[in-house]
Scaffold this active site. Structure first.
Site, PDB file in Angstrom:
ATOM      1  N   SER A  12       0.133  -6.522  -3.671  1.00  0.00           N
ATOM      2  CA  SER A  12       0.117  -6.882  -5.097  1.00  0.00           C
ATOM      3  C   SER A  12       1.545  -7.013  -5.634  1.00  0.00           C
ATOM      4  O   SER A  12       2.516  -6.653  -4.954  1.00  0.00           O
ATOM      5  CB  SER A  12      -0.619  -5.794  -5.894  1.00  0.00           C
ATOM      6  OG  SER A  12       0.115  -4.576  -5.829  1.00  0.00           O
ATOM      7  N   SER A 134      14.352   1.390 -10.050  1.00  0.00           N
ATOM      8  CA  SER A 134      13.908   0.868 -11.347  1.00  0.00           C
ATOM      9  C   SER A 134      15.073   1.052 -12.324  1.00  0.00           C
ATOM     10  O   SER A 134      15.986   1.833 -12.051  1.00  0.00           O
ATOM     11  CB  SER A 134      12.718   1.704 -11.816  1.00  0.00           C
ATOM     12  OG  SER A 134      12.421   1.477 -13.174  1.00  0.00           O
ATOM     13  N   TYR A 147       8.407   9.775 -13.031  1.00  0.00           N
ATOM     14  CA  TYR A 147       8.725   8.452 -12.450  1.00  0.00           C
ATOM     15  C   TYR A 147      10.240   8.270 -12.429  1.00  0.00           C
ATOM     16  O   TYR A 147      10.826   7.922 -11.398  1.00  0.00           O
ATOM     17  CB  TYR A 147       8.054   7.353 -13.283  1.00  0.00           C
ATOM     18  CG  TYR A 147       8.313   5.939 -12.802  1.00  0.00           C
ATOM     19  CD1 TYR A 147       7.752   5.473 -11.628  1.00  0.00           C
ATOM     20  CD2 TYR A 147       9.122   5.065 -13.538  1.00  0.00           C
ATOM     21  CE1 TYR A 147       7.980   4.164 -11.193  1.00  0.00           C
ATOM     22  CE2 TYR A 147       9.358   3.758 -13.120  1.00  0.00           C
ATOM     23  CZ  TYR A 147       8.774   3.310 -11.935  1.00  0.00           C
ATOM     24  OH  TYR A 147       9.011   2.029 -11.517  1.00  0.00           O
ATOM     25  N   LYS A 151      12.747   8.017  -9.139  1.00  0.00           N
ATOM     26  CA  LYS A 151      13.600   6.851  -8.901  1.00  0.00           C
ATOM     27  C   LYS A 151      15.081   7.261  -8.895  1.00  0.00           C
ATOM     28  O   LYS A 151      15.864   6.748  -8.094  1.00  0.00           O
ATOM     29  CB  LYS A 151      13.333   5.769  -9.960  1.00  0.00           C
ATOM     30  CG  LYS A 151      11.900   5.192  -9.924  1.00  0.00           C
ATOM     31  CD  LYS A 151      11.615   4.426  -8.634  1.00  0.00           C
ATOM     32  CE  LYS A 151      10.317   3.625  -8.691  1.00  0.00           C
ATOM     33  NZ  LYS A 151      10.008   2.925  -7.450  1.00  0.00           N
ATOM     34  N   THR A 182       3.733  -7.329 -13.751  1.00  0.00           N
ATOM     35  CA  THR A 182       2.785  -6.936 -12.694  1.00  0.00           C
ATOM     36  C   THR A 182       1.781  -5.974 -13.330  1.00  0.00           C
ATOM     37  O   THR A 182       1.864  -5.655 -14.520  1.00  0.00           O
ATOM     38  CB  THR A 182       3.494  -6.189 -11.543  1.00  0.00           C
ATOM     39  OG1 THR A 182       3.898  -4.898 -12.028  1.00  0.00           O
ATOM     40  CG2 THR A 182       4.693  -6.939 -11.010  1.00  0.00           C
TER      41      THR A 182
HETATM   42  N1  LIG Z   1       6.871  -4.126 -12.483  1.00  0.00           N
HETATM   43  C1  LIG Z   1       7.942  -3.570 -12.991  1.00  0.00           C
HETATM   44  O1  LIG Z   1       8.283  -3.814 -14.164  1.00  0.00           O
HETATM   45  C2  LIG Z   1       8.778  -2.639 -12.169  1.00  0.00           C
HETATM   46  C3  LIG Z   1       9.968  -2.180 -12.736  1.00  0.00           C
HETATM   47  C4  LIG Z   1      10.763  -1.315 -12.003  1.00  0.00           C
HETATM   48  C5  LIG Z   1      10.398  -0.944 -10.727  1.00  0.00           C
HETATM   49  N2  LIG Z   1       9.227  -1.402 -10.198  1.00  0.00           N
HETATM   50  C6  LIG Z   1       8.880  -0.948  -8.857  1.00  0.00           C
HETATM   51  O2  LIG Z   1       8.460  -2.041  -8.065  1.00  0.00           O
HETATM   52  C7  LIG Z   1       7.562  -1.569  -7.057  1.00  0.00           C
HETATM   53  C8  LIG Z   1       6.342  -2.473  -6.994  1.00  0.00           C
HETATM   54  O3  LIG Z   1       5.594  -2.335  -8.187  1.00  0.00           O
HETATM   55  P1  LIG Z   1       4.782  -3.539  -8.873  1.00  0.00           P
HETATM   56  O4  LIG Z   1       5.372  -3.746 -10.194  1.00  0.00           O
HETATM   57  O5  LIG Z   1       4.640  -4.662  -7.951  1.00  0.00           O
HETATM   58  O6  LIG Z   1       3.367  -2.834  -9.170  1.00  0.00           O
HETATM   59  P2  LIG Z   1       2.007  -2.776  -8.341  1.00  0.00           P
HETATM   60  O7  LIG Z   1       1.392  -4.135  -8.278  1.00  0.00           O
HETATM   61  O8  LIG Z   1       1.208  -1.669  -8.930  1.00  0.00           O
HETATM   62  O9  LIG Z   1       2.488  -2.428  -6.879  1.00  0.00           O
HETATM   63  C9  LIG Z   1       2.608  -1.131  -6.359  1.00  0.00           C
HETATM   64  C10 LIG Z   1       2.228  -1.204  -4.893  1.00  0.00           C
HETATM   65  O10 LIG Z   1       2.452   0.078  -4.303  1.00  0.00           O
HETATM   66  C11 LIG Z   1       1.392   0.343  -3.395  1.00  0.00           C
HETATM   67  N3  LIG Z   1       1.200   1.782  -3.267  1.00  0.00           N
HETATM   68  C12 LIG Z   1       1.005   2.693  -4.251  1.00  0.00           C
HETATM   69  N4  LIG Z   1       0.829   3.910  -3.736  1.00  0.00           N
HETATM   70  C13 LIG Z   1       0.936   3.782  -2.386  1.00  0.00           C
HETATM   71  C14 LIG Z   1       0.845   4.675  -1.303  1.00  0.00           C
HETATM   72  N5  LIG Z   1       0.602   5.991  -1.488  1.00  0.00           N
HETATM   73  N6  LIG Z   1       1.005   4.206  -0.042  1.00  0.00           N
HETATM   74  C15 LIG Z   1       1.239   2.879   0.174  1.00  0.00           C
HETATM   75  N7  LIG Z   1       1.337   1.979  -0.820  1.00  0.00           N
HETATM   76  C16 LIG Z   1       1.178   2.429  -2.080  1.00  0.00           C
HETATM   77  C17 LIG Z   1       0.152  -0.319  -4.037  1.00  0.00           C
HETATM   78  O11 LIG Z   1      -0.793  -0.693  -3.054  1.00  0.00           O
HETATM   79  P3  LIG Z   1      -2.107   0.169  -2.722  1.00  0.00           P
HETATM   80  O12 LIG Z   1      -2.685   0.602  -4.030  1.00  0.00           O
HETATM   81  O13 LIG Z   1      -2.956  -0.762  -1.927  1.00  0.00           O
HETATM   82  O14 LIG Z   1      -1.628   1.316  -1.893  1.00  0.00           O
HETATM   83  C18 LIG Z   1       0.758  -1.557  -4.676  1.00  0.00           C
HETATM   84  O15 LIG Z   1       0.664  -2.678  -3.825  1.00  0.00           O
HETATM   85  C19 LIG Z   1       7.276  -0.111  -7.389  1.00  0.00           C
HETATM   86  O16 LIG Z   1       8.066   0.735  -6.582  1.00  0.00           O
HETATM   87  C20 LIG Z   1       7.707   0.020  -8.834  1.00  0.00           C
HETATM   88  O17 LIG Z   1       8.098   1.336  -9.173  1.00  0.00           O
HETATM   89  C21 LIG Z   1       8.412  -2.232 -10.887  1.00  0.00           C
END
Ligand SMILES: NC(=O)c1ccc[n+]([C@@H]2O[C@H](COP(=O)([O-])OP(=O)(O)OC[C@H]3O[C@@H](n4cnc5c(N)ncnc54)[C@H](OP(=O)(O)O)[C@@H]3O)[C@@H](O)[C@H]2O)c1
Length: 257
Positions: A12, A134, A147, A151, A182
């Site tokens: 995702s 992040s 969180y 990070k 996302t």
């Molecule tokens: N979107 C933003 O604004 C933003 C900003 C700063 C940082 N980030 C970082 O970017 C990264 C990706 O996030 P995203 O925004 O793409 O959100 P997301 O779609 O919720 O993606 C998070 C992913 O992590 C996986 N995950 C969660 N727990 C897990 C576990 N225990 N083992 C293996 N996989 C796990 C989930 O897959 P499953 O549920 O299938 O395990 C999911 O595919 C994260 O580290 C997040 O902190 C995002």
């Protein structure tokens, strides 16, 4: 053989966009995450991939997954520790167990996989290791205490690792996204461990996953050590560093959703 690129959280959001962005040049993409069905959907649109479901909090599963990758491919060129979970709850509302779980996924999950993959990269003296931090890895923000802590912890660990590897050809990069559109806020945990299940307005107005992925690919290509991605919210990283009073002035006034 092309590059072997291992992405966690690949089913995702940013992880899926990274898999699509690397879908070229004979690359093979190893797709990891807990939900196998989502990983299979991503695999179906890639030229060459390998679905390897895992929970990053399970050390034994990580060890076995790395053995599997070693025997199948014999190398990992790029490891992107992207799996993560956010938080939407006050400190006073967050159970200690939930706080610990956020640390387990975001910090220990990332570093344990990196540590297990490192010998493979050391064998070939090549590779890139990416840690997904992040903007909340650079400053604290309400409702995201654990969180932000998880990070922030990544920065200490990966900076130390990068310096330990300074005389090698193994590159370490920390990525600090601001707001990317996302489902991260929907998947965020509230104080009792249930999911928040709401799209935050800030998240909704974030930049696209495609833009985020292409900035990460550029960072890896140029062997950057730390990159910031997003809109004007990224300025807060610079305010915090160069004008902490301005950071506090603004942060106190931003609606914490
Ligand atoms: N979107 C933003 O604004 C933003 C900003 C700063 C940082 N980030 C970082 O970017 C990264 C990706 O996030 P995203 O925004 O793409 O959100 P997301 O779609 O919720 O993606 C998070 C992913 O992590 C996986 N995950 C969660 N727990 C897990 C576990 N225990 N083992 C293996 N996989 C796990 C989930 O897959 P499953 O549920 O299938 O395990 C999911 O595919 C994260 O580290 C997040 O902190 C995002």
């Amino acid at each position: 053989m092309g590059n072997i690129i291992w992405i966690t959280g690949a089913g995702s959001g940013i992880g899926k966009a990274l898999a699509l962005a690397y879908n070229k040049d004979n690359n093979t993409i190893i797709l990891s995450g807990r939900k196998e069905s989502q990983l299979n959907e991503v695999a179906a649109i890639l030229k060459s991939s390998y679905v390897l479901p895992l929970d990053v909090t399970d050390e034994l599963i990580i060890q076995n997954a790395v053995k599997q990758v070693d025997s199948k491919f014999g190398k990992v060129d790029i490891l992107i520790n992207n799996a993560g979970v956010s938080q939407r709850a006050l400190v006073s509302e967050t159970n200690n167990e939930v706080g610990r779980q956020l640390m387990e996924v975001n910090f220990f999950g990332s570093i344990h996989l990196t540590k297990a993959v490192l010998p493979l990269m050391q064998k070939s003296n090549a590779g890139s290791i990416v840690a997904m931090s992040s903007a909340a890895g650079k400053f604290g923000f309400p409702l995201r205490s654990y969180y932000a802590a998880s990070k922030h912890a990544l920065h200490g660990w990966y900076e130390a690792l990068g310096l330990e590897l300074k005389d090698t050809n193994i590159h370490v990069m920390i990525v600090c996204p601001g707001r990317i559109k996302t489902n991260i806020s929907k998947n965020a945990l509230i104080g009792n461990g249930e999911v928040h299940a709401e799209m935050d307005p800030g998240q909704e107005s974030g930049i696209s996953v495609e833009k985020c992925a292409s900035a990460i690919l550029r960072g890896i290509r140029n062997k950057k050590h730390e990159i910031y991605i997003g809109g004007s919210e990224v300025l807060m990283i610079y305010f915090k560093r160069y004008a902490p009073w301005l950071f506090r002035f603004i942060a106190k006034r931003v609606s914490a959703k």
